[in-house]
Design a protein around this motif. Structure first.
Motif, short mmCIF file in Angstrom:
data_model
loop_
_atom_site.label_atom_id
_atom_site.label_comp_id
_atom_site.label_asym_id
_atom_site.label_seq_id
_atom_site.Cartn_x
_atom_site.Cartn_y
_atom_site.Cartn_z
N ARG A 55 0.85 -1.19 0.00
CA ARG A 55 0.00 0.00 0.00
C ARG A 55 0.89 1.24 0.00
NH1 ARG A 55 -5.30 -1.06 2.97
NH2 ARG A 55 -5.18 1.13 3.61
N PRO A 56 0.51 2.29 -0.74
CA PRO A 56 1.31 3.51 -0.75
C PRO A 56 1.40 4.13 0.64
CG PRO A 56 -0.28 3.52 -2.56
CD PRO A 56 -0.63 2.37 -1.68
N SER A 57 2.56 4.67 0.95
CA SER A 57 2.80 5.37 2.20
C SER A 57 3.10 6.82 1.89
CB SER A 57 3.98 4.73 2.94
OG SER A 57 4.37 5.50 4.07
N VAL A 58 2.76 7.72 2.81
CA VAL A 58 3.03 9.15 2.63
C VAL A 58 3.63 9.73 3.90
CG1 VAL A 58 1.25 9.54 0.88
CG2 VAL A 58 0.70 9.79 3.31
N ASN A 59 4.18 10.94 3.78
CA ASN A 59 4.74 11.66 4.92
C ASN A 59 3.66 12.48 5.63
OD1 ASN A 59 6.84 11.53 2.60
ND2 ASN A 59 8.06 11.68 4.46
N VAL A 60 3.77 12.56 6.94
CA VAL A 60 2.98 13.51 7.73
C VAL A 60 3.97 14.35 8.53
CG1 VAL A 60 0.84 12.20 7.82
CG2 VAL A 60 2.62 11.70 9.49
N ASP A 61 3.76 15.65 8.54
CA ASP A 61 4.80 16.54 9.06
C ASP A 61 4.17 17.70 9.80
OD1 ASP A 61 6.79 18.74 9.10
OD2 ASP A 61 8.00 17.35 7.91
N SER A 62 4.39 17.76 11.11
CA SER A 62 3.72 18.79 11.92
C SER A 62 4.31 20.18 11.73
CB SER A 62 3.76 18.41 13.40
OG SER A 62 5.08 18.47 13.92
N TRP A 63 5.53 20.30 11.24
CA TRP A 63 6.09 21.64 11.01
C TRP A 63 5.53 22.23 9.71
CZ3 TRP A 63 8.84 24.37 7.35
CH2 TRP A 63 9.34 25.61 7.76
N ALA A 64 5.37 21.42 8.69
CA ALA A 64 4.97 21.93 7.38
C ALA A 64 3.48 21.80 7.10
CB ALA A 64 5.75 21.21 6.28
N MET A 65 2.78 20.93 7.82
CA MET A 65 1.37 20.65 7.51
C MET A 65 0.47 21.04 8.67
SD MET A 65 1.75 16.80 5.97
CE MET A 65 2.72 16.43 4.48
N ASP A 66 -0.74 21.50 8.35
CA ASP A 66 -1.71 21.75 9.41
C ASP A 66 -2.43 20.46 9.76
OD1 ASP A 66 -3.69 21.38 7.43
OD2 ASP A 66 -3.92 23.52 7.08
N ARG A 67 -3.22 20.51 10.83
CA ARG A 67 -3.89 19.31 11.32
C ARG A 67 -4.87 18.74 10.28
NH1 ARG A 67 -4.22 18.22 16.93
NH2 ARG A 67 -2.73 19.44 18.14
N SER A 68 -5.51 19.62 9.52
CA SER A 68 -6.45 19.16 8.52
C SER A 68 -5.76 18.35 7.43
CB SER A 68 -7.20 20.36 7.92
OG SER A 68 -8.12 19.93 6.95
N THR A 69 -4.59 18.81 7.01
CA THR A 69 -3.83 18.08 5.99
C THR A 69 -3.39 16.72 6.52
OG1 THR A 69 -3.05 20.12 4.95
CG2 THR A 69 -1.75 18.14 4.57
N ILE A 70 -2.90 16.70 7.76
CA ILE A 70 -2.48 15.44 8.35
C ILE A 70 -3.66 14.48 8.48
CG2 ILE A 70 -1.56 14.38 10.46
CD1 ILE A 70 0.16 16.97 10.77
N ALA A 71 -4.80 15.01 8.91
CA ALA A 71 -6.00 14.17 9.03
C ALA A 71 -6.40 13.60 7.68
CB ALA A 71 -7.14 14.98 9.63
N HIS A 72 -6.30 14.43 6.64
CA HIS A 72 -6.64 13.96 5.29
C HIS A 72 -5.70 12.84 4.86
CE1 HIS A 72 -7.77 14.17 1.04
NE2 HIS A 72 -6.47 14.19 0.76
N LEU A 73 -4.42 13.00 5.11
CA LEU A 73 -3.45 12.00 4.68
C LEU A 73 -3.61 10.67 5.42
CD1 LEU A 73 -0.32 14.29 4.29
CD2 LEU A 73 -1.51 13.09 2.45
N VAL A 74 -3.82 10.73 6.74
CA VAL A 74 -3.89 9.47 7.49
C VAL A 74 -5.23 8.78 7.31
CG1 VAL A 74 -2.22 10.26 9.21
CG2 VAL A 74 -4.66 10.53 9.66
N SER A 75 -6.21 9.46 6.75
CA SER A 75 -7.52 8.83 6.57
C SER A 75 -7.46 7.63 5.64
CB SER A 75 -8.54 9.85 6.04
OG SER A 75 -8.20 10.28 4.73
#
Length: 436
Positions: A55-75
């Motif tokens: 399965r594809p994996s992606v980066n999540v990054d608290s310095w560069a991304m807001d919570r909404s972006t992180i939530a979208h990616l981990v969904s």
């Protein structure tokens, strides 16, 4: 409902990636759906995650991304049985100044998502002190919960017993202890692990790691320590504008450092991506309206790139009428010349005046916040872009108009401004997100 865990450690180099891959493959071999993520700006590890899980994996990054972006990616992990977020560096290591939603530390992601942390500890050269380190990490920050530890590279049964007893006294669960095992070591080079696509035997290596970990780790106990998790709906998706409708993307062993979430965002916005290989002397698709050269390892292939006339001439012809952008290694290839580690100067494409040297090595590493002084593909002048820079090449000349004013995470202005000349532009930082 998925279960979530963070795999972290006190420091880099203790085996987080290998153990993440081993756990993922071991659970996949049991018929489970496993989803991995990478915390922080590492563009190499997601490809290993994909090799282990399918399965594809992606980066999540608290310095560069807001919570909404992180939530979208981990969904994307909502249909998985187990979700693993592999950390970077040590658990609490980030930058001094807070970014969009944190400092870039793995602990930010653990707290934000409510996922317990499994610590990978290498007790080489110590025994009971390993328990003190684990206890300190457990108690350092409220909101970050420790599930337990996995010991890596234990020297002997006696060594393991000493560490286990100390951890038990500290009330910390030990999920397993791995003796040294050279057969599951991942090869490295100057910018990190040798890329997954360059390793023909990567599947066998991950299988061996899974077998080895299954023998020495209580996989059921690790699974039971995970937190039940349902993704929270994200108000917004990724704030990424494609650089064009039809994108010619350089893609081979010299040009491969591009964040998976960026490519996904481009496609989600309707862009079409066609790949070409400069190392195979291919030119960009003549039907594309923009060309993008990611970072990678051009310094290892400078002679071949310089000799590939079809690629160089094709790129020059493309840039006469359409935008071409390069990141880090791609930026270096857009320049006039690149000097390799042996001091040999190789002519590059000459679309920019940039000249760089890998013979004069100095590490450049860290988050970057760029305010564009002029437009680049996908972004207007004045846009604030967040990215990360990691290379060893030195600028010999950077004579073109600066593309941006670039600051590091502390707010200090840095010299790597990027450049623009005609339709060509480039930066040393790899783009992660644009500020909303």
């Amino acid at each position: 409902m998925a279960a979530g865990l963070v795999i972290s450690a006190p420091a880099s180099g203790v085996g987080k990636t290998t153990l993440t891959l081993a756990l993922a493959r071991a659970w996949r071999n049991r018929g489970l759906k496993v989803q991995c993520f990478k915390s922080g700006p590492d563009y190499i590890d997601p490809a290993f995650h994909a090799a282990a899980t399918g399965r594809p994996s992606v980066n999540v990054d608290s310095w560069a991304m807001d919570r909404s972006t992180i939530a979208h990616l981990v969904s994307r992990g909502s249909d998985a049985d187990i979700v693993l977020a592999e950390g970077s560096m040590g658990l609490f290591d980030g930058v001094a100044a807070r970014g969009v939603s944190g400092t870039g530390a793995t602990a930010d992601i653990a707290e934000m998502l409510g996922w317990p942390v499994v610590l990978v500890i290498d007790p080489s050269g110590q025994a009971q002190t390993a328990a003190a380190i684990a206890a300190g990490l457990r108690d350092y920050r409220a909101g970050v919960r420790l599930a337990g530890v996995m010991l890596n590279r234990v020297a002997s049964p006696r060594h393991e017993d000493l560490v286990r007893r100390a951890l038990d006294d500290a009330g910390i669960a030990v999920f397993g202890a791995l003796p040294r095992h050279a057969e599951i070591s991942l090869p490295k080079r100057h910018l990190g692990l040798v890329q997954a696509e360059e390793q023909a035997e990567i599947g066998k290596l991950i299988d061996e790691a899974a077998r080895f970990v299954s023998e020495h780790v209580d996989l059921d106990a690790v699974m039971q320590s995970a937190a039940s998790w349902s993704p929270q709906p994200a108000a917004n998706g990724l704030n990424v504008t494609p650089p064009g409708q039809r994108i010619a993307l350089a893609r081979d062993a010299a040009f491969s450092f591009v964040y998976p979430h960026m490519l996904e965002a481009w496609r989600a916005a309707g862009a079409e991506i066609s790949t070409f290989s400069p190392l195979a002397d291919e030119a960009p698709d003549a039907g594309a309206d923009v060309c993008w050269l990611p970072g990678g390892y051009p310094e290892l292939h400078a002679g071949k790139i310089a000799a590939n006339a079809r690629f160089r001439n094709g790129l020059r012809a493309f840039a006469e009428t359409r935008p071409v952008h390069g990141e880090c290694g791609g930026y270096m290839v857009l320049g006039t010349a690149l000097t390799d580690a042996d001091g040999i100067r190789h002519e590059m494409t000459g679309l920019l005046g940039l000249e760089t040297s890998f013979a004069k090595r100095r590490m450049h590493l860290g988050y970057r916040l760029a305010s564009l002084a002029m437009p680049m593909p996908g972004h207007k002048a004045g846009a604030r872009l967040r990215g990360h820079e990691f290379h060893y090449s030195t600028i010999i000349a950077q004579p073109d108009a600066p593309l941006a004013v670039v600051h590091d995470a502390t707010g200090s202005v840095i010299a790597e401004t990027g450049s623009r000349r005609g339709h060509a532009s480039g930066t040393f930082f790899h783009l992660i997100a644009e500020d909303r």
